[in-house]
Design a protein around this motif. Sequence first.
Motif, mmCIF file in Angstrom:
data_model
loop_
_atom_site.group_PDB
_atom_site.id
_atom_site.type_symbol
_atom_site.label_atom_id
_atom_site.label_comp_id
_atom_site.label_asym_id
_atom_site.label_seq_id
_atom_site.Cartn_x
_atom_site.Cartn_y
_atom_site.Cartn_z
ATOM 1 N N GLN A 1 -36.437 91.128 -105.274
ATOM 2 C CA GLN A 1 -35.993 92.511 -105.281
ATOM 3 C C GLN A 1 -37.035 93.419 -104.644
ATOM 4 O OE1 GLN A 1 -34.332 94.154 -108.924
ATOM 5 N NE2 GLN A 1 -34.037 92.086 -109.746
ATOM 6 N N LEU A 2 -36.543 94.469 -104.009
ATOM 7 C CA LEU A 2 -37.357 95.565 -103.534
ATOM 8 C C LEU A 2 -36.817 96.834 -104.161
ATOM 9 C CD1 LEU A 2 -37.539 94.760 -99.699
ATOM 10 C CD2 LEU A 2 -39.309 94.301 -101.409
ATOM 11 N N VAL A 3 -37.698 97.635 -104.719
ATOM 12 C CA VAL A 3 -37.296 98.860 -105.385
ATOM 13 C C VAL A 3 -38.080 100.016 -104.794
ATOM 14 C CG1 VAL A 3 -37.115 100.102 -107.560
ATOM 15 C CG2 VAL A 3 -36.716 97.638 -107.501
ATOM 16 N N GLU A 4 -37.364 100.970 -104.204
ATOM 17 C CA GLU A 4 -37.992 102.167 -103.664
ATOM 18 C C GLU A 4 -38.068 103.241 -104.736
ATOM 19 O OE1 GLU A 4 -35.192 100.662 -100.298
ATOM 20 O OE2 GLU A 4 -35.087 100.978 -102.464
ATOM 21 N N SER A 5 -39.093 104.056 -104.641
ATOM 22 C CA SER A 5 -39.235 105.198 -105.516
ATOM 23 C C SER A 5 -40.074 106.254 -104.810
ATOM 24 C CB SER A 5 -39.871 104.818 -106.854
ATOM 25 O OG SER A 5 -41.179 104.309 -106.675
ATOM 26 N N GLY A 6 -40.144 107.427 -105.396
ATOM 27 C CA GLY A 6 -40.986 108.487 -104.872
ATOM 28 C C GLY A 6 -40.257 109.580 -104.136
ATOM 29 N N GLY A 7 -38.961 109.434 -103.945
ATOM 30 C CA GLY A 7 -38.211 110.475 -103.283
ATOM 31 C C GLY A 7 -38.035 111.691 -104.168
ATOM 32 N N GLY A 8 -37.479 112.725 -103.583
ATOM 33 C CA GLY A 8 -37.255 113.950 -104.322
ATOM 34 C C GLY A 8 -36.971 115.100 -103.398
ATOM 35 N N SER B 1 -42.695 104.579 -102.414
ATOM 36 C CA SER B 1 -43.206 103.280 -102.808
ATOM 37 C C SER B 1 -42.113 102.239 -102.675
ATOM 38 C CB SER B 1 -43.695 103.303 -104.261
ATOM 39 O OG SER B 1 -44.736 104.234 -104.442
ATOM 40 N N CYS B 2 -42.504 101.050 -102.291
ATOM 41 C CA CYS B 2 -41.612 99.904 -102.216
ATOM 42 C C CYS B 2 -42.268 98.782 -102.988
ATOM 43 C CB CYS B 2 -41.360 99.512 -100.759
ATOM 44 S SG CYS B 2 -40.319 98.061 -100.543
ATOM 45 N N GLY C 1 -34.152 97.249 -100.263
ATOM 46 C CA GLY C 1 -34.076 98.026 -101.475
ATOM 47 C C GLY C 1 -32.814 98.862 -101.510
ATOM 48 N N GLN C 2 -32.634 99.567 -102.605
ATOM 49 C CA GLN C 2 -31.438 100.369 -102.801
ATOM 50 C C GLN C 2 -31.555 101.784 -102.254
ATOM 51 O OE1 GLN C 2 -29.508 97.457 -103.568
ATOM 52 N NE2 GLN C 2 -28.318 99.220 -104.239
ATOM 53 N N GLY C 3 -32.725 102.192 -101.878
ATOM 54 C CA GLY C 3 -32.915 103.493 -101.272
ATOM 55 C C GLY C 3 -33.397 104.544 -102.248
ATOM 56 N N THR C 4 -34.100 105.526 -101.709
ATOM 57 C CA THR C 4 -34.542 106.675 -102.480
ATOM 58 C C THR C 4 -34.290 107.929 -101.650
ATOM 59 O OG1 THR C 4 -36.399 107.631 -103.734
ATOM 60 C CG2 THR C 4 -36.948 106.512 -101.675
ATOM 61 N N GLN C 5 -33.753 108.948 -102.282
ATOM 62 C CA GLN C 5 -33.346 110.158 -101.579
ATOM 63 C C GLN C 5 -34.530 111.076 -101.342
ATOM 64 O OE1 GLN C 5 -30.082 111.298 -100.483
ATOM 65 N NE2 GLN C 5 -31.425 112.787 -99.449
ATOM 66 N N VAL C 6 -34.682 111.507 -100.109
ATOM 67 C CA VAL C 6 -35.654 112.529 -99.746
ATOM 68 C C VAL C 6 -34.885 113.722 -99.210
ATOM 69 C CG1 VAL C 6 -37.529 113.155 -98.165
ATOM 70 C CG2 VAL C 6 -37.511 110.902 -99.257
ATOM 71 N N THR C 7 -35.099 114.863 -99.818
ATOM 72 C CA THR C 7 -34.455 116.092 -99.385
ATOM 73 C C THR C 7 -35.530 117.126 -99.094
ATOM 74 O OG1 THR C 7 -32.504 115.632 -100.746
ATOM 75 C CG2 THR C 7 -32.796 117.883 -99.954
ATOM 76 N N VAL C 8 -35.521 117.644 -97.884
ATOM 77 C CA VAL C 8 -36.496 118.642 -97.456
ATOM 78 C C VAL C 8 -35.730 119.923 -97.182
ATOM 79 C CG1 VAL C 8 -38.352 119.216 -95.867
ATOM 80 C CG2 VAL C 8 -37.877 116.812 -96.432
ATOM 81 N N SER C 9 -35.933 120.903 -98.015
ATOM 82 C CA SER C 9 -35.173 122.137 -97.916
ATOM 83 C C SER C 9 -35.949 123.272 -98.557
ATOM 84 C CB SER C 9 -33.814 121.992 -98.605
ATOM 85 O OG SER C 9 -33.092 123.213 -98.590
ATOM 86 N N SER C 10 -35.792 124.454 -97.995
ATOM 87 C CA SER C 10 -36.398 125.639 -98.576
ATOM 88 C C SER C 10 -35.463 126.332 -99.552
ATOM 89 C CB SER C 10 -36.809 126.621 -97.475
ATOM 90 O OG SER C 10 -35.678 127.018 -96.706
#
Length: 126
Positions: free
Chosen positions: A3-10, A21-22, A117-126
């Motif tokens: 398994q690969l698990v991504e984290s750290g998005g936001g 992180s993976c 991995g299953q992916g981690t969401q990164v959203t860049v917005s003001s």
Amino acid sequence: QVQLVESGGGLVQPGGSLRLSCAASGYTLDYYVIGWFRQAPGKEREGVSCFSTSDGNAYYVDSVKGRFTISRDKAENTVYLPMNSLKPEDTAVYYCAASRLLEFSLCFFQSEYDWWGQGTQVTVSS
């Protein structure tokens, strides 16, 4: 089970930073090629960065050069993607992938990767 698990998005504002992180389980990442990919809304998944754990070679797509890095923590069996100076166009789901046999020159060929991995969401917005 490998398994690969991504984290750290936001959610971050433009100019902010995140570190993805993976984390791998079921195997160690020695002599692997690790790829980071992203898929923005309505777009195809694209390569972002790839890294060879055997010799440390790394490649970055032009749009992230100088802003993103890729590194490995061998003890934690984890690959990281620190992302700086984030832009709205960086918004995407980010995926890590690993291949045991992939030649580094082909590291953006998604079909060559063995595990995702299953992916981690990164959203860049003001």
